[in-house]
Design a protein around this motif. Sequence first.
Motif, PDB file in Angstrom:
ATOM      1  N   ILE A   4       0.852  -1.194   0.000  1.00 53.29           N
ATOM      2  CA  ILE A   4       0.000   0.000   0.000  1.00 53.29           C
ATOM      3  C   ILE A   4       0.886   1.242   0.000  1.00 53.29           C
ATOM      4  CG2 ILE A   4      -1.650   1.357   1.359  1.00 53.29           C
ATOM      5  CD1 ILE A   4      -2.788  -1.227   2.437  1.00 53.29           C
ATOM      6  N   LEU A   5       0.497   2.207  -0.813  1.00 50.37           N
ATOM      7  CA  LEU A   5       1.152   3.513  -0.796  1.00 50.37           C
ATOM      8  C   LEU A   5       0.157   4.504  -0.211  1.00 50.37           C
ATOM      9  CD1 LEU A   5       3.677   5.200  -1.758  1.00 50.37           C
ATOM     10  CD2 LEU A   5       2.301   5.776  -3.765  1.00 50.37           C
ATOM     11  N   ILE A   6       0.526   5.174   0.868  1.00 49.83           N
ATOM     12  CA  ILE A   6      -0.361   6.149   1.515  1.00 49.83           C
ATOM     13  C   ILE A   6       0.259   7.539   1.406  1.00 49.83           C
ATOM     14  CG2 ILE A   6       0.604   5.755   3.845  1.00 49.83           C
ATOM     15  CD1 ILE A   6      -2.341   6.091   4.870  1.00 49.83           C
ATOM     16  N   VAL A  21      -3.361   3.138   9.647  1.00 47.32           N
ATOM     17  CA  VAL A  21      -2.147   2.351   9.392  1.00 47.32           C
ATOM     18  C   VAL A  21      -1.940   1.319  10.494  1.00 47.32           C
ATOM     19  CG1 VAL A  21       0.391   2.485   9.308  1.00 47.32           C
ATOM     20  CG2 VAL A  21      -0.991   4.093   7.967  1.00 47.32           C
ATOM     21  N   LEU A  22      -2.114   1.716  11.736  1.00 46.90           N
ATOM     22  CA  LEU A  22      -1.942   0.791  12.861  1.00 46.90           C
ATOM     23  C   LEU A  22      -2.975  -0.340  12.809  1.00 46.90           C
ATOM     24  CD1 LEU A  22      -1.207   3.324  15.763  1.00 46.90           C
ATOM     25  CD2 LEU A  22       0.429   1.863  14.552  1.00 46.90           C
ATOM     26  N   GLU A  23      -4.197  -0.014  12.427  1.00 49.80           N
ATOM     27  CA  GLU A  23      -5.256  -1.016  12.311  1.00 49.80           C
ATOM     28  C   GLU A  23      -4.935  -2.021  11.203  1.00 49.80           C
ATOM     29  OE1 GLU A  23      -8.670  -3.055  13.202  1.00 49.80           O
ATOM     30  OE2 GLU A  23      -7.896  -1.324  14.336  1.00 49.80           O
ATOM     31  N   SER A  35       4.148   1.993   2.528  1.00 45.96           N
ATOM     32  CA  SER A  35       5.099   3.083   2.315  1.00 45.96           C
ATOM     33  C   SER A  35       4.317   4.345   2.007  1.00 45.96           C
ATOM     34  CB  SER A  35       6.045   2.746   1.155  1.00 45.96           C
ATOM     35  OG  SER A  35       5.300   2.554  -0.040  1.00 45.96           O
ATOM     36  N   GLY A  36       5.001   5.491   1.929  1.00 49.70           N
ATOM     37  CA  GLY A  36       4.249   6.687   1.580  1.00 49.70           C
ATOM     38  C   GLY A  36       4.961   8.001   1.793  1.00 49.70           C
ATOM     39  N   MET A  37       4.177   9.055   1.605  1.00 50.08           N
ATOM     40  CA  MET A  37       4.614  10.421   1.850  1.00 50.08           C
ATOM     41  C   MET A  37       4.003  10.863   3.170  1.00 50.08           C
ATOM     42  SD  MET A  37       4.174  13.817  -0.573  1.00 50.08           S
ATOM     43  CE  MET A  37       2.643  14.541   0.015  1.00 50.08           C
ATOM     44  N   LEU A  46       5.366   3.752   9.230  1.00 53.23           N
ATOM     45  CA  LEU A  46       5.434   3.224   7.871  1.00 53.23           C
ATOM     46  C   LEU A  46       6.635   2.299   7.720  1.00 53.23           C
ATOM     47  CD1 LEU A  46       4.659   6.434   5.739  1.00 53.23           C
ATOM     48  CD2 LEU A  46       3.058   4.708   6.590  1.00 53.23           C
ATOM     49  N   ASP A  47       6.561   1.376   6.778  1.00 53.42           N
ATOM     50  CA  ASP A  47       7.705   0.522   6.472  1.00 53.42           C
ATOM     51  C   ASP A  47       8.756   1.290   5.682  1.00 53.42           C
ATOM     52  OD1 ASP A  47       6.721  -2.093   7.526  1.00 53.42           O
ATOM     53  OD2 ASP A  47       5.130  -1.706   6.080  1.00 53.42           O
TER      54      ASP A  47
END
Length: 386
Positions: A4-6, A21-23, A35-37, A46-47
Amino acid sequence: MKRILIITGEKSGEIIAKPLVLELKSQFQESIHISGMAGDILSPHLDKTIINSSNFGVIGFVEALSKYRVLKRAQSKIFKELKNSNCDLVILVDYIGFNLTIGKFAKKIGIPVILYVGPQVWAWKKNRIKKLKECLDFIGLILPFEKKLYNEESFRTSYVGNPLMELLPRNFSKDEMVAKFPFIKKGDLVISFLPGSRESEIKHHFLVICKTIIKLYQQYPNAKFIISLAKKSDISLREIKVIDSLKKERIPIHMQYGMTHDVIMSSDVVGTASGTASLETALLKVPCVIFYKSSFTSYLIFKVFSLIKYIGLPNIIMEKEIVTELIQNNFNSKKLSSEIIKIIEIKDVAKNQIANFNKLEKKLGTNSASKTMASIVTSILSNSSS
């Protein structure tokens, strides 16, 4: 492994995204990579952080131009990541102008896209909804009245609940919160101010707040005054000098960082910038005044295109002015201090606000937004290819 990209762009979006994200991590355990911005709030969970967005918060059309190149570079980097990462899903959190461009690109290359926090189509023109179909597959709405706007267009949406209902502290008394601030004594009148989270908001609001404090100190010499910000770096050297000068005059003014909910719950009245802070204050049942000022050009564009009568979320949701709004030229120390004095001196003003805040809370409902969104994400991922 699902990827997933968030994408978030502001503190408010990170705060909303964090429990989601935690859920997801709790549900998927080791079988998910996110991963994400993101900025300082979300990045630790985030990973992989592709872009640090700590300084991306902008508001208004003129203010956005100053960061145009930075934002375009960020978009280009995300496009590259999407092409190379085998991403299963893109989650966009608010930050609409930036995020819809990401969504459109992702959809073109076959990646499902969901938006958490709907764009303010109720503030602008409804025909924007049709354009959203090019960028999104689903929108998780956080304001109950938004659903009917999308129903007219047969667009996939759901009211998932409001994130604040699970994020706000619920089981603490005012006395417990006051105990966190040694400078407050029992029985003190506490007047607090929330200038906003964005650089431009703080710039436009801070000096008026300080002038208001000077006026209120003349009326209430035994009061305590708090200005609350997310972190110390949000305040400029110019603003630090103003605070220092007020302290030299023995005005009991205190800066607090990263303790917004504690500050609100310790207060008798709050002056708050419109936006999430105004809704937080209302849901924590503290009487308040809403204010907002932006550049003249940004305000003019808003006035020309906006379809709504109010700017504060409590008023927008309730469809009437339950909290006084001081906007643009009406936001000055004379009017702000006058409205705060009304709340302190006229008991019915505060009493009526609290009664309306209770109705507002019922309108928002009790759904856990992060759990509802996580179940939607799970459903989309289960329907996507491995």
